[in-house]
Scaffold this motif. Sequence first.
Motif, mmCIF file in Angstrom:
data_model
loop_
_atom_site.group_PDB
_atom_site.id
_atom_site.type_symbol
_atom_site.label_atom_id
_atom_site.label_comp_id
_atom_site.label_asym_id
_atom_site.label_seq_id
_atom_site.Cartn_x
_atom_site.Cartn_y
_atom_site.Cartn_z
ATOM 1 N N PRO A 172 0.819 -1.220 0.000
ATOM 2 C CA PRO A 172 0.000 0.000 0.000
ATOM 3 C C PRO A 172 0.849 1.266 0.000
ATOM 4 N N TYR A 173 0.216 2.351 -0.365
ATOM 5 C CA TYR A 173 0.860 3.671 -0.266
ATOM 6 C C TYR A 173 1.092 4.024 1.195
ATOM 7 N N TYR A 174 0.109 3.696 2.032
ATOM 8 C CA TYR A 174 0.189 3.967 3.467
ATOM 9 C C TYR A 174 -0.290 2.731 4.220
ATOM 10 N N LEU A 175 0.466 2.344 5.234
ATOM 11 C CA LEU A 175 0.099 1.208 6.075
ATOM 12 C C LEU A 175 -0.121 1.709 7.498
ATOM 13 N N LYS A 176 -1.362 1.620 7.970
ATOM 14 C CA LYS A 176 -1.679 1.987 9.347
ATOM 15 C C LYS A 176 -1.757 0.712 10.172
ATOM 16 N N VAL A 177 -0.953 0.648 11.223
ATOM 17 C CA VAL A 177 -0.946 -0.532 12.087
ATOM 18 C C VAL A 177 -1.325 -0.106 13.495
ATOM 19 N N ASP A 178 -2.430 -0.644 13.987
ATOM 20 C CA ASP A 178 -2.881 -0.376 15.357
ATOM 21 C C ASP A 178 -3.626 -1.607 15.834
ATOM 22 N N ILE A 179 -2.868 -2.611 16.291
ATOM 23 C CA ILE A 179 -3.471 -3.887 16.661
ATOM 24 C C ILE A 179 -3.115 -4.274 18.103
ATOM 25 N N GLU A 180 -3.124 -3.278 18.965
ATOM 26 C CA GLU A 180 -3.080 -3.454 20.412
ATOM 27 C C GLU A 180 -2.036 -4.461 20.888
ATOM 28 N N GLY A 181 -0.797 -3.994 20.870
ATOM 29 C CA GLY A 181 0.289 -4.781 21.433
ATOM 30 C C GLY A 181 0.992 -5.689 20.460
ATOM 31 N N HIS A 182 0.498 -5.765 19.215
ATOM 32 C CA HIS A 182 1.106 -6.666 18.236
ATOM 33 C C HIS A 182 1.507 -5.952 16.951
ATOM 34 N N ASP A 183 1.643 -4.628 17.020
ATOM 35 C CA ASP A 183 2.045 -3.873 15.838
ATOM 36 C C ASP A 183 3.374 -4.381 15.279
ATOM 37 N N HIS A 184 4.300 -4.707 16.183
ATOM 38 C CA HIS A 184 5.636 -5.141 15.748
ATOM 39 C C HIS A 184 5.585 -6.443 14.969
ATOM 40 N N VAL A 185 4.590 -7.289 15.254
ATOM 41 C CA VAL A 185 4.460 -8.560 14.534
ATOM 42 C C VAL A 185 4.131 -8.299 13.068
ATOM 43 N N ALA A 186 3.234 -7.350 12.829
ATOM 44 C CA ALA A 186 2.885 -7.004 11.448
ATOM 45 C C ALA A 186 4.059 -6.370 10.730
ATOM 46 N N ILE A 187 4.701 -5.400 11.358
ATOM 47 C CA ILE A 187 5.763 -4.635 10.692
ATOM 48 C C ILE A 187 6.997 -5.492 10.437
ATOM 49 N N ALA A 188 7.166 -6.542 11.211
ATOM 50 C CA ALA A 188 8.296 -7.443 10.967
ATOM 51 C C ALA A 188 8.255 -8.033 9.564
ATOM 52 N N ASP A 189 7.073 -8.113 8.975
ATOM 53 C CA ASP A 189 6.924 -8.686 7.634
ATOM 54 C C ASP A 189 7.111 -7.670 6.514
ATOM 55 N N VAL A 190 7.318 -6.405 6.841
ATOM 56 C CA VAL A 190 7.548 -5.388 5.817
ATOM 57 C C VAL A 190 8.950 -5.560 5.244
ATOM 58 N N SER A 191 9.047 -5.585 3.930
ATOM 59 C CA SER A 191 10.343 -5.730 3.267
ATOM 60 C C SER A 191 10.990 -4.364 3.074
ATOM 61 N N PRO A 192 12.225 -4.163 3.550
ATOM 62 C CA PRO A 192 12.887 -2.855 3.377
ATOM 63 C C PRO A 192 12.992 -2.427 1.917
ATOM 64 N N GLY A 193 13.065 -3.387 1.020
ATOM 65 C CA GLY A 193 13.203 -3.056 -0.394
ATOM 66 C C GLY A 193 11.898 -2.749 -1.090
ATOM 67 N N ASP A 194 10.775 -3.017 -0.428
ATOM 68 C CA ASP A 194 9.468 -2.795 -1.052
ATOM 69 C C ASP A 194 8.461 -2.413 0.024
ATOM 70 N N ALA A 195 8.775 -1.363 0.758
ATOM 71 C CA ALA A 195 7.944 -0.940 1.883
ATOM 72 C C ALA A 195 6.985 0.159 1.453
ATOM 73 N N PRO A 196 5.868 0.338 2.191
ATOM 74 C CA PRO A 196 4.955 1.449 1.894
ATOM 75 C C PRO A 196 5.670 2.795 1.985
ATOM 76 N N GLU A 197 5.199 3.765 1.223
ATOM 77 C CA GLU A 197 5.783 5.102 1.276
ATOM 78 C C GLU A 197 5.660 5.703 2.672
ATOM 79 N N PHE A 198 4.489 5.483 3.304
ATOM 80 C CA PHE A 198 4.241 5.976 4.653
ATOM 81 C C PHE A 198 3.734 4.831 5.517
ATOM 82 N N ILE A 199 4.056 4.903 6.796
ATOM 83 C CA ILE A 199 3.630 3.866 7.734
ATOM 84 C C ILE A 199 3.414 4.511 9.092
ATOM 85 N N SER A 200 2.528 3.934 9.890
ATOM 86 C CA SER A 200 2.370 4.398 11.271
ATOM 87 C C SER A 200 2.052 3.215 12.161
#
Length: 268
Positions: A105-133
Amino acid sequence: MGMNNGDDTAYYLHRGFKVVAVEADPDLALAGRERFADAVASGCLTIVNAAIAEQLGEADFWICDDLRVWNSFDKSIASRNGLPCHAIKVQTLPLRDLLAEYGVPYYLKVDIEGHDHVAIADVSPGDAPEFISMELNSVDDFYLLRSKGYQRFKCIQQGYFTQVLSPKLSFQSALSMAVTRLKSTALAHRLRAAYKRVRPPVPASLPPGAWAFDPGSSGPFGDETAGEWLPFEDVMHAWLSQQLGHNLGYRVEPANKHNWYDLHAARN
């Protein structure tokens, strides 16, 4: 990630984006499909009823009976302040599978109550969203986003969508903190509540900046967030100063139940 009541989804659709919303709670997912029936039918919105986790499968998920925004894999989060909660079985889905199916996505919003890091761990540095929170809970969150290739950051106080700045940034910081302290007064909270009860609906034709963000929503994203993008070290110092400021003698915003923080990041 974390559609909840759909207020963020409504804003993204208003902006004209195609949205993929992920929600673990089947009741909230159903309510979202009903609220946004037209957007779902047109293909502008896809609602995925699953919980983001490390692996595909099934797991226990805790539903906060009185405050669904605190639903979590972590029972201690779902039962905060002594609120009742119960466990249900939910389907789990790694973020990498979601990205493989729907794209980055252009923007990835992550707000999953204590497990945000689990989702973001799967983001690839070479193909990451332009914006993230993500919801900011630990110094580790700063390092996690930087490891994914993000170079510019903002810490946003989510009660009023204001930027958190370090005391070392002098006048600009002092002015921002003074405004936030004013907004944090009991009178300001009563005025906001009164306005919410009587304000007219926001016409869909208004420009994005005129959108009325409801309390509890994620607010603006990307370049529309308050303030300037700052280097990693400055933003981490600002957040740490806010967390520790009262002990260190800084004049920071008063601690209260309305204060929580999102960490926004941009790649370039």
